[in-house]
Design an enzyme around this catalytic site. Structure first.
Site, PDB file in Angstrom:
ATOM      1  CD  GLU A   1      -1.403   2.348   2.011  1.00 28.61           C
ATOM      2  OE1 GLU A   1      -2.162   3.320   2.068  1.00 28.61           O
ATOM      3  OE2 GLU A   1      -0.234   2.398   2.455  1.00 28.61           O
TER       4      GLU A   1
ATOM      5  CB  CYS B   1      -4.621  -4.610   4.198  1.00 25.43           C
ATOM      6  SG  CYS B   1      -4.586  -3.001   4.968  1.00 25.43           S
TER       7      CYS B   1
ATOM      8  CG  HIS C   1      -5.994  -7.163   7.362  1.00 23.89           C
ATOM      9  ND1 HIS C   1      -4.678  -6.776   7.473  1.00 23.89           N
ATOM     10  CD2 HIS C   1      -6.729  -6.033   7.443  1.00 23.89           C
ATOM     11  CE1 HIS C   1      -4.625  -5.465   7.611  1.00 23.89           C
ATOM     12  NE2 HIS C   1      -5.857  -4.975   7.592  1.00 23.89           N
TER      13      HIS C   1
END
Ligand code: CAA
Length: 390
Positions: free
Chosen positions: A81, A113, A235
């Protein structure tokens, strides 16, 4: 029978500095428990002046190349990112630093992400087509939010590198995924901004909705029933998010909602992220590393992976831990790297936070700070200059 393909080796690197969240709690006048209990974070990694996504990514990948050599590597996928150039892929710098073969394609992937998961899936497809090939997947990010914003305690920095190959030593990535995309604005970073913009509460709801939809698609595609999974990697923008997502997944999928069972299914995956902070693309694979490095015996265990990237894209897929995986871990070294980080105080944290990428300054030399194997030495004619420190 199809050739098993998956993660043959997995290594990480992180910023060489560390900030205890008590520093942020004190400055903002917040109770520390809001961070340690409420969002489940204790510390965050911070980059030195001459560290960035390239130096961290290369440091993670070097461990893999040192162990396995470059044979069969014809593709490097760099997920981030925190892009450092509007055109050139950060992975091309890593390719040079690691002296990888010229007979190689290198490309960068972006979707908040999530993109490391896209890279992993693309890598398995390339290896399926030619099982002699190996793909180096790198995920590397520095998470930065505005000072005094709700996201400030959820910053961090780190990288993960994975060697994707046939007959992998660590984890087979099973065929089949549940995928979900929805055009929303829960977290984004317009060009030119160093810090991300986020609608925090909305982003949590969006993540949970994405969990539900990715799982529904996974089930519709004929994936494994929820009862077959013994561990889950999520995540982790902050570790409490994994707990929220896990409960939501199990409720959606009709699994066992006993609090002790839920906790046991994710607790070993939270340890590294809790003291590293958000690493965006790397975080779900740091969760896997934390799980594999734990004391649990996982041979044959089925792991559920839920990858989420704001904006938003999500994917659920399965992995199976391979017999003998423990012989291939670096658990002691990994813990030593985390222990070796240099603590910084409030003043040093503010200096880091105000630091901007000096790439637009033409000529610039950076102080020699990193203990890592590679450093960003400076800029000449607006060109980044990376060097080896060894
Ligand atoms: N003791 C214990 N717990 C406390 C406490 C105390 N003294 N004070 C507050 N808490 C608890 C709250 O009850 C709350 O818990 P629940 O969520 O379980 O209800 C928790 O601590 C957080 O408190 P708040 O909701 O009041 O915190 P906040 O509004 O300041 O910020 C946040 C929380 C929205 C997550 C913020 O950290 C943020 O904006 N983070 C960045 C965005 C983010 O990470 N989103 C996640 C999904 S998006 C994604 O995953 C992509 C990505 O990487 C960004």
């Amino acid at each position: 029978m199809t050739t098993p393909i998956g993660i043959h080796d997995l290594a990480f690197a992180t910023g060489s500095r560390v900030l205890d969240l008590s520093v942020i709690a004190e400055r903002l006048g917040t109770e520390l428990e809001k961070y340690t209990i409420g969002i489940g974070q204790e510390r965050m990694s911070i980059t030195a002046a001459d560290e960035d996504v390239v130096t961290m990514g290369a440091a993670a990948a070097k461990q893999i190349i040192d162990r396995h050599g470059v044979e069969g590597i014809r593709t490097v996928l760099f997920a981030t990112e925190t892009g450092i150039d509007q055109s050139k892929a950060a992975g091309v710098y890593v390719h040079q630093l690691l002296d990888l073969p010229a007979t190689c394609r290198v490309v960068e992937l972006k979707q908040a992400c999530y993109s490391a998961t896209a890279a992993l899936q693309f890598a398995t497809a390339l290896v399926a087509r030619d099982p002699r090939q190996r793909v180096l997947v790198i995920a590397s990010d520095v998470a930065r939010y505005e000072l005094d914003s709700s996201g400030e305690p959820t910053q961090g920095a780190g990288a993960v590198a994975m060697l994707v190959a046939s007959d992998p030593d660590l984890v087979v990535i099973e065929p089949g995924s549940g995928v979900f995309t929805s055009d929303i604005m829960d977290f984004w970073r317009p060009n030119g901004r160093v810090t991300a913009l986020v609608d925090g509460k909305y982003s949590i709801r969006a993540y949970l909705q994405a969990v539900e939809n990715a799982w529904s698609d996974y089930a519709a595609q004929g994936g494994f029933p929820i009862s077959e999974f013994s561990r889950f990697c999520y995540h982790q923008p902050f570790t409490k998010m994994a707990s929220k997502a896990h409960r939501h997944l199990i409720k959606t999928a009709g699994g066992d909602l006993d609090a002790g069972v839920l906790d046991a299914q994710i607790a070993p995956t939270l340890k590294y992220n809790r003291i590293i902070g958000n690493t965006y693309t790397a975080s779900i694979y740091l969760a896997l590393l934390s799980l594999l490095d734990s004391d649990e015996e996982l041979e044959g265990a089925k792991i559920g992976f839920l990858s989420y990237g704001s904006g938003s894209v999500a994917e659920f897929f399965a992995g199976t831990v391979q017999p003998g995986y423990r012989q291939h871990l670096r658990a002691e070294e990994n813990r030593a790297v985390l222990e070796a980080r240099v603590p910084i105080d409030a003043a040093e944290y503010l200096v880091w936070h105000e630091r901007r990428d000096p790439s637009g300054l033409g000529e610039f030399t950076l102080p020699n700070e990193t203990p890592g194997p590679f450093r960003l030495a400076g800029f000449t004619d607006l060109k980044r200059e990376y060097t080896s420190t060894q």
